[in-house]
Design an enzyme around this catalytic site. Structure first.
Site, PDB file in Angstrom:
ATOM      1  N   ASN A  37       0.638  -1.569   0.268  1.00 21.10           N
ATOM      2  CA  ASN A  37      -0.108  -0.426  -0.027  1.00 21.10           C
ATOM      3  C   ASN A  37       0.479   0.818  -0.122  1.00 21.10           C
ATOM      4  O   ASN A  37       1.177   1.629   1.192  1.00 21.10           O
ATOM      5  CB  ASN A  37      -1.439   0.249   1.095  1.00 21.10           C
ATOM      6  CG  ASN A  37      -1.307   1.298   1.080  1.00 21.10           C
ATOM      7  OD1 ASN A  37      -1.460   2.241   0.476  1.00 21.10           O
ATOM      8  ND2 ASN A  37      -2.475   1.342   2.506  1.00 21.10           N
ATOM      9  N   LYS A  39      -0.258   4.036  -0.877  1.00 23.71           N
ATOM     10  CA  LYS A  39      -0.374   5.864   0.619  1.00 23.71           C
ATOM     11  C   LYS A  39      -0.521   6.396  -0.976  1.00 23.71           C
ATOM     12  O   LYS A  39      -0.657   6.775  -1.708  1.00 23.71           O
ATOM     13  CB  LYS A  39       0.024   5.187   2.117  1.00 23.71           C
ATOM     14  CG  LYS A  39      -0.098   4.332   2.474  1.00 23.71           C
ATOM     15  CD  LYS A  39      -0.150   4.204   4.090  1.00 23.71           C
ATOM     16  CE  LYS A  39       0.150   3.133   4.898  1.00 23.71           C
ATOM     17  NZ  LYS A  39      -0.188   3.098   6.281  1.00 23.71           N
ATOM     18  N   GLU A  61      -6.997   4.096   8.795  1.00 24.67           N
ATOM     19  CA  GLU A  61      -6.984   5.464   7.927  1.00 24.67           C
ATOM     20  C   GLU A  61      -8.540   6.344   7.105  1.00 24.67           C
ATOM     21  O   GLU A  61      -8.645   7.644   7.347  1.00 24.67           O
ATOM     22  CB  GLU A  61      -5.262   5.918   6.951  1.00 24.67           C
ATOM     23  CG  GLU A  61      -4.429   5.752   7.251  1.00 24.67           C
ATOM     24  CD  GLU A  61      -2.674   5.120   7.160  1.00 24.67           C
ATOM     25  OE1 GLU A  61      -1.875   4.864   7.529  1.00 24.67           O
ATOM     26  OE2 GLU A  61      -2.755   5.008   6.015  1.00 24.67           O
ATOM     27  N   GLY A  70       2.316   2.379  11.108  1.00 25.47           N
ATOM     28  CA  GLY A  70       3.426   3.837  10.695  1.00 25.47           C
ATOM     29  C   GLY A  70       3.575   4.475  12.354  1.00 25.47           C
ATOM     30  O   GLY A  70       4.217   4.200  12.466  1.00 25.47           O
TER      31      GLY A  70
END
Length: 364
Positions: A120, A122, A206, A280
């Protein structure tokens, strides 16, 4: 009315290394202890069992699960006159599941027999940096028995699709809830298919916690994507406060139910368990912490969807996965791959994570 009959349940712990030394519950019989010791000597025992009524919590105070939640998932294991530990090792869903592949076997693989690793990206990258990343991925030597997917930002999907090896499939990071139209800023599944996307990531933390997408909305997105032939990487996971409150199972099962209530089929769904506190942050769930949630998720599928779906659906882990920790995580029986964030932006490191499938392989 809550059933007070003693049952045998898995003893979950947030501490590493569940061993037979945990088998200290005073209600265990001498026979059970003796049998477990025999299994230990044979190298069979991997977890301990305890006896507890349904209305009590798991005895370890650090456990993220309660038996009230487990009650909806784990099976009753034998009667009072049987050999409960033997039945346990015959039936528990977290036992080693071997799938033959020539002269090798793979532990705990899903229906396709393939590990699944998604990257991913992002909201990262430029045309130049993505060209370099794609070049690194094209040059990487990847194990053949792994499904590999990357999810670039929307504006770079066409660039990636046009230059990336066909060995790696392309995913979107999100999609609209239905057919396109007057929905400013949204991207429809039909548009994603037009660009050649085979997958979409839905329910990422998120999107849930920053954009405030709710369970029902995410479930509807998943249903529409699947109806249009696009696979879904369905994300679930708890906040740190929810884990500390012992609500990991409650949160994950609620998110799973929203998918289960909406999707027409699980044939093209991969579940990604991503504890929010590990995304993260550099913090990673221990292999044992990740495994215990994956086991519970698989058992929830068995109890609430079907045994077939539970055995076929791949459950992957995400949360600060990198080239250093992927091998140990991959060894867990119910971790069928990874959803990778920051490390997926580094071609060689992402290749290392893909190739961690070798940690699962054992001599046939």
């Amino acid at each position: 009315m809550i059933d007070q009959t003693p049952i045998h349940v898995l003893k979950f712990s947030t501490k590493p290394h569940l061993t037979n030394s945990n088998y200290t519950n005073s209600r265990a019989t001498d026979t059970e202890k003796s049998k477990l010791e025999s299994e230990k000597r044979l190298g069979i025992a991997a977890m301990s069992i305890v006896s507890a009524p349904m209305n009590t919590r798991v005895t370890n105070p650090n456990s993220v699960f309660s038996t009230a939640h487990l009650g909806c998932g784990f099976r009753r294991l034998g009667g009072s006159g049987g050999a409960p530990s033997s039945v346990f090792f015959q039936n528990v869903d977290s036992q080693l599941r071997m799938s033959s592949r020539g002269s090798r076997a793979v532990v705990a693989m899903a229906a396709s027999g393939k590990f699944f690793v998604g990257g991913n990206w992002k909201c990262n990258g430029t045309k130049e940096s993505i060209s370099k990343l794609v070049s690194d991925l094209n040059e990487a030597k990847l194990e053949p028995d792994v499904d590999v997917v990357v999810a670039p930002p929307f504006i770079y999907i066409d660039q990636v699709k046009g230059s990336l090896t066909s060995r790696i499939e392309v995913s979107s990071q999100n999609c609209w809830i239905g057919k396109g139209g007057a929905f400013t800023g949204e991207i429809s599944v039909e548009q994603l298919k037009d660009l050649g996307c085979q997958w979409v990531i839905l329910g990422h933390s998120e999107r849930r916690h920053i954009i405030k997408e709710d369970d029902e909305f995410i479930g509807k997105k998943a249903a529409y994507a699947l109806s249009q032939g696009v696979g879904v990487i369905a994300c679930i996971g708890e906040l740190l406060s929810e884990r500390e409150a012992g609500k990991t199972s409650e949160v994950c099962f609620k998110q799973l139910k929203a998918f289960a209530d909406a999707v027409p089929s699980w044939d093209n769904v991969v579940i990604a368990y991503e504890p929010v506190w590990a995304i993260g942050t550099g913090k990673v769930a221990t292999p044992q912490q990740a495994q215990e949630v994956h086991v519970a998720v698989r058992d929830w599928l068995k109890s609430n969807v079907s045994a077939e779906v539970a055995s076929k659906t791949r459950i992957i882990y995400g949360g600060s996965v990198n080239g250093s920790n992927c091998a140990e995580l991959a060894k867990q029986e119910d971790i069928d791959g990874f959803l990778v964030g920051g490390a997926s932006l580094k071609g060689p490191e992402f290749a290392t994570i893909v190739n961690s499938v070798t940690s699962k392989k054992v001599a046939a």
